[in-house]
Motif scaffolding. Structure first.
Motif, PDB file in Angstrom:
ATOM      1  N   SER A  69       3.144  -5.074  -4.703  1.00 28.26           N
ATOM      2  CA  SER A  69       1.880  -5.178  -4.795  1.00 28.26           C
ATOM      3  C   SER A  69       0.928  -4.056  -4.671  1.00 28.26           C
ATOM      4  O   SER A  69       1.109  -3.112  -3.771  1.00 28.26           O
ATOM      5  N   ASP A  72      -2.002  -5.227  -1.348  1.00 28.97           N
ATOM      6  CA  ASP A  72      -1.679  -5.086   0.190  1.00 28.97           C
ATOM      7  C   ASP A  72      -0.521  -3.969   0.768  1.00 28.97           C
ATOM      8  O   ASP A  72      -0.194  -3.884   1.649  1.00 28.97           O
ATOM      9  N   ASN A  73      -0.450  -3.197  -0.453  1.00 29.47           N
ATOM     10  CA  ASN A  73       0.434  -2.067  -0.188  1.00 29.47           C
ATOM     11  C   ASN A  73       0.037  -1.093   0.900  1.00 29.47           C
ATOM     12  O   ASN A  73      -1.097  -0.870   1.297  1.00 29.47           O
ATOM     13  N   GLN A  77      -3.608   0.186   2.702  1.00 27.38           N
ATOM     14  CA  GLN A  77      -3.852   0.010   4.099  1.00 27.38           C
ATOM     15  C   GLN A  77      -4.183   1.460   4.809  1.00 27.38           C
ATOM     16  O   GLN A  77      -5.193   1.693   5.473  1.00 27.38           O
TER      17      GLN A  77
END
Length: 284
Positions: A69, A72-73, A77
């Motif tokens: 992904s 939301d990797n 973050q």
């Protein structure tokens, strides 16, 4: 390509992490485990690149990009955490070249997050020290602070209490990484640990401590991925300085006195005609 990866000035290598030894001492009430480990890092890994952009965006490419992904990797973050902590209003267009297998015990996601922090620290001209970046990295995962420095060190607590370790006997060694292309869940492996404290990791030189140590997560990993027994046996047949599984698996490693020996071992392992991924390089 078997040598160190060449990266552009706006890029950063996410160096593959190796747990030379990993002693699990006890379960903690918060679900983590108290452990003792020796971290070492290969001079190769994933590659992060970035340029100024609006907001934080991520593109993923490379041989292990499928299924990851970009929303939301850990890379995203890490970028947002650094921006929040430093008050940065700039953005970044980030690209991840995913060269390491996913869920493989060599810190791929953690190393990606750490490389992102190092790279954006330069891009955004923040001037933060490695220690400051490592402190910012703590909420991102147990291995991320060690991956920020990407230098041989000893980790205690949940792996975030880091201290230098004498590595004179480790300098100049090469490593071969071998993965059976089977992802494993770190949470599942830790949950399957038998809870027996088999003793402390000895102090002293990094390589000697590792050779006298163990990986307490290797037995539960072997129970879930039996092919690991054969992979470690293949490595041991190549007469390494030490061979075992890294982290929670399923990547195994062998350390050798030279890159030529590591590459020869790689050829021998590939000659076994079993599905594996391999990477050779020097310990940083």
């Amino acid at each position: 390509m078997s040598g160190p990866d060449r990266v552009m000035p706006d890029s950063e290598t996410a160096y593959a992490k190796i747990n030379l030894a990993l002693h699990v001492r006890r379960r903690l009430p918060d679900g983590y485990h108290a452990l003792e480990t020796i971290f070492a890092f290969l001079d190769r890994g994933d590659v992060i690149s970035a340029e100024p952009g609006d907001g934080v965006t991520l593109e993923i490419e490379g041989p292990f990009a499928d299924g990851l992904s970009a929303i939301d990797n850990l890379v995203v973050q890490a970028a947002r955490l650094l921006a929040d902590q430093s008050g940065v209003k700039q953005g970044a267009r980030i690209r991840l070249d995913k060269r390491l297998p996913v869920a493989s015990g060599i810190g791929g996601g953690s190393a990606d997050a750490a490389a992102t922090l190092r790279l954006l620290n330069r891009l955004w001209r923040l001037g933060l020290t490695t220690a400051e970046l490592a402190d910012i990295a703590k909420p991102l995962g147990a291995d991320v602070p060690a991956c920020v420095a990407s230098r041989t060190c000893r980790g205690t607590g949940i792996g975030q209490d880091l201290e230098p370790v004498a590595d004179g006997d480790l300098r100049g060694t090469a490593a071969l990484l071998v993965n059976p292309l089977v992802p494993v869940s770190t949470a599942d492996i830790f949950a399957a640990w038998d809870g027996i404290d088999r003793g402390a990791l000895e102090s002293g030189q990094a390589l000697q401590s590792a050779r006298n140590g163990r990986n307490d997560l290797q037995p539960p990993a072997v129970a879930m991925v039996p092919i690991l027994t054969g992979i470690v046996a293949m490595l041991e047949d190549c007469q390494p300085l030490v061979a075992r599984m890294s982290g929670s698996g399923a990547t195994c490693f062998g350390l050798f006195e030279s890159l030529a020996e590591a590459r020869d071992a790689e050829r021998r392992c590939r000659g076994a005609k079993v599905p594996i991924w391999t990477m050779t390089g020097m310990i940083r």
